[in-house]
Scaffold this active site. Structure first.
Site: not given
Ligand SMILES: *[C@@H]1O[C@H](CO)[C@@H](O)[C@H](O)[C@H]1NC(C)=O
Ligand SMILES: *[C@@H]1O[C@H](CO)[C@@H](O)[C@H](O)[C@H]1NC(C)=O
Ligand SMILES: *[C@@H]1O[C@H](CO)[C@@H](O)[C@H](O)[C@H]1NC(C)=O
Ligand SMILES: *[C@@H]1O[C@H](CO)[C@@H](O)[C@H](O)[C@H]1NC(C)=O
Ligand SMILES: *[C@@H]1O[C@H](CO)[C@@H](O)[C@H](O)[C@H]1NC(C)=O
Ligand SMILES: *[C@@H]1O[C@H](CO)[C@@H](O)[C@H](O)[C@H]1NC(C)=O
Ligand SMILES: *[C@@H]1O[C@H](CO)[C@@H](O)[C@H](O)[C@H]1NC(C)=O
Ligand SMILES: CC(=O)N[C@H]1CO[C@H](CO)[C@@H](O)[C@@H]1O
Length: 575
Positions: A112, A194, A218
């Site tokens: 990420k 996310s 997330s």
């Protein structure tokens, strides 16, 4: 380079002579389909010499190229690693000389964009924000160090909800730098967030596996919505050093992968103490080999609780009622697998969690302090941004980059900036979080009913964030598997594929450019347990996954399935 290559070919030829069985295997085993390829299959192909890591990187790069900005424009990847092919060549050479370092040797891993990688390798670390473009981090994140030690190759950076969804009331999966990431199961469907890009990229084989991070939903929510496995480890099992923070009390790093087996392999490598994150010093040692938990009989004789109150109430969760229909079917399967279902097994604190605002108090206070600390830690930041206050100013001054139509809100940044540091209300909220989540929450239910774990559908609470904020946009789902509030530090949670929305589901809006629910969009099943219960939960998830094989029941929509395979790149010349 030429003499080295000759040496490699000679050694390689030698290996082929020594290992006639591997030659046979290489000839007779079909190449793995990268849409579904497991780490075990990839490692077997690398070991037998059927393909090498350079081939893997080339194939994944080509697959990203096909669908990331072109065609369905999934926007799952922000950057690819310009050094990846060289790193792969070096690791291929090392494999020939010494064999693999680990089951991740030569395996591409997408991380990420809030997870630091050293700048000289060529990639940015920005949490999706232009305020951090070309900033220089002091070193790799703790989990990245572990991946590299194991011989993994960082393939690139995944798109995400900007600042890990701590910017404001925005659609999931959008960042200034990466644009709007979308789901591969229905055009323009919400990928949740996310860790949106990490889940989407894993779901269609743009990478072998990916890492995400979670503060509240997330990892588990994007896993749920993209037909992949997600493990949200107990806070302190995996290092957060070098991860752009929201809160040290809730942030955690975990895998997003196509199978429990792949996720267990990755977790075994990234877990462990790190002197740069003192929360990791509290974990039990040694780190277990989580792949040893992968047993089809792991649910036999186990007691699994169903916390119905609040968490299975459609009018409170905002779920399409179909979610509960597939969940009830899952309970029957768990019984067939030998589990005793204890139903209901409610959390005494369920309603208090639902109405509590304690998490917001803690996160708002922590984010400002920790983000300012992040800027402070940077070796350089060409944007000149040095604090949360500067971020807000930068965004307003650069609306084409950071506030395009439909993505203007930065209410969470503003609310966090308004906090004034640790005081008695903060400490009270922190204590309430633990009480609501653990003492009178998960742990109370586990003890009262003598349970091994709790089980819930992963979607839920879709309407609450929008309702609280009073904004017209539904910001995508928060995962109910995290019980939405409070309890993230003291639990671990694991999500496996459960089902898919029906083709006649009423399509809803999830933001200016995304829809949810939508036909064929996946639904996940979550197992929740007390701190450090990852090993048990992985076993439960594996038994359920192997029995149901839900992931394989539906594929992404045709345009979102990349066509390049290993056969297209093998032998296609030097990197
Ligand atoms: C960061 O992104 C910019 C713009 O895409 C690019 O020019 C640069 O090479 C990237 N990497 C680093 C380390 O700055
Ligand atoms: C980690 O260290 C900080 C100070 O460096 C301290 O405030 C905090 O309590 C420590 N946390 C743990 C879990 O040891
Ligand atoms: C679990 O069962 C599946 C078939 O249902 C099988 O393919 C797999 O190898 C089994 N796993 C183990 C660890 O025995
Ligand atoms: C669901 O929640 C609503 C609102 O609190 C409540 O009125 C209703 O009785 C609940 N339903 C169930 C089945 O518990
Ligand atoms: C925190 O939780 C406690 C216990 O439920 C509750 O009384 C209090 O109002 C909550 N505080 C906030 C800020 O929501
Ligand atoms: C603690 O600080 C917050 C702002 O960060 C404020 O809203 C709250 O009233 C303060 N509490 C006390 C007891 O001063
Ligand atoms: C949707 O389809 C399912 C099965 O295909 C069916 O059982 C259900 O009645 C349909 N719902 C509507 C609203 O048409
Ligand atoms: C790898 C990749 O395709 N990255 C793209 C992500 O999106 C930004 C914004 O559109 C592009 O600039 C990158 O090239």
């Amino acid at each position: 380079m030429a003499p080295l290559k000759h040496l490699v070919s000679w050694i390689f030829a030698g290996l082929l002579l020594i290992h006639p069985f591997s030659v046979l295997a290489a000839i007779t085993t079909p190449l793995p389909d990268l849409y579904e390829a497991s780490l075990t299959e990839l490692q077997a192909g690398l070991t037998s010499g059927q393909f090498n890591s350079v081939d893997l990187i080339k194939a994944y790069f080509a697959r990203i190229e096909e669908v990331n900005l072109q065609g369905p424009a999934l926007r799952a990847v922000i950057e690819t690693n310009p050094s990846a092919l060289d790193e792969a060549a070096a690791l291929d050479y090392e494999r020939l000389l010494y064999g693999p370092r680990s089951s991740l040797h030569g395996i591409p891993v997408l991380v990420k964009d809030n997870t630091a990688t050293v700048a000289f390798e060529g990639m940015n670390t920005t949490a999706g924000s232009y305020t951090l473009l070309k900033s220089i981090v002091p070193e790799d994140a703790g989990v990245v160090k572990r991946l590299r030690q194991a011989g993994a190759i960082i393939l690139g950076k995944a798109n995400l909800s900007e600042w890990a969804h701590f910017r404001g009331n925005l659609a999931s999966g959008w960042s200034g730098r990466g644009g709007q990431c979308t789901n591969a199961y229905y055009p323009n469907a919400d990928p949740c967030g996310s860790s949106s890009g990490s889940a989407v990229a894993s779901s269609i084989g743009l990478t072998a596996v990916a890492l995400g991070t979670e503060t509240d939903g997330s990892i588990t929510c994007p896993a749920n919505q993209n037909n992949v496995v997600g493990i949200k480890p107990t806070v302190g099992l995996t290092s957060r050093a070098g991860v752009i923070p929201i809160s040290e009390h809730q942030d955690t790093v975990g895998p997003l992968a196509r199978s429990m087996s792949d996720a267990a392999i990755v977790l075994s490598i990234i877990a462990g103490p790190d002197p740069n994150d003192n929360f990791t010093l509290a974990q039990p040692t040694p780190v277990p080999d989580y792949t040893m938990a992968l047993s089809n009989s792991s649910l036999v004789g186990k007691r699994i609780g169903v916390p119905r109150s609040v968490f299975l109430n459609d009018s409170l969760t905002g779920n399409d009622p179909y979610v509960n229909v597939v969940f009830e079917q899952a309970l029957e399967i768990l019984k067939e697998l030998g589990a005793t279902i204890v139903d209901p097994a409610d959390l005494p604190s369920a309603y208090e969690i639902y109405y509590s605002n304690n998490e917001t108090v803690v996160l708002n206070t922590d984010f400002k302090i920790q983000l300012d600390g992040w800027f402070n830690s940077l070796v350089a930041n060409p944007s000149g941004v040095a604090s949360l206050a500067d971020v807000i100013t930068f965004d307003n001054a650069n609306p084409t980059l950071e506030e395009p139509a439909g993505y203007t809100d930065q209410s969470e940044l503003i609310a966090s900036e308004a906090t004034t540091g640790f005081n008695s209300s903060y400490y009270q909220s922190l204590a309430f979080d633990k009480e609501l989540g653990a003492t009178r929450g998960i742990d109370a239910a586990l003890q009262t009913y003598s349970l091994d774990a709790l089980v819930l559908p992963a979607p839920g609470y879709t309407t609450v964030p929008a309702a609280i904020a009073g904004y017209p946009i539904v910001t995508g789902t928060f995962s109910i598997a995290d019980l939405h509030l409070c309890i993230h530090t003291w639990i671990c949670c694991m999500t496996v594929p459960l089902g898919f929305y029906l083709d006649n589901v009423t399509i809803g809006s999830a933001g200016p450019n995304t829809v949810y629910p939508a036909p064929g969009v996946p639904i996940g099943l979550s197992f929740l347990g007390t701190a450090w219960s990852e090993y048990e939960l992985i076993g439960f998830g594996y038994a359920y996954e192997q029995r149901t094989q839900t992931r394989l029941q539906r594929r992404a929509y045709a345009a979102a399935i990349p066509t390049v395979q290993l056969a297209d790149v093998i032998g296609s010349g030097s990197p």
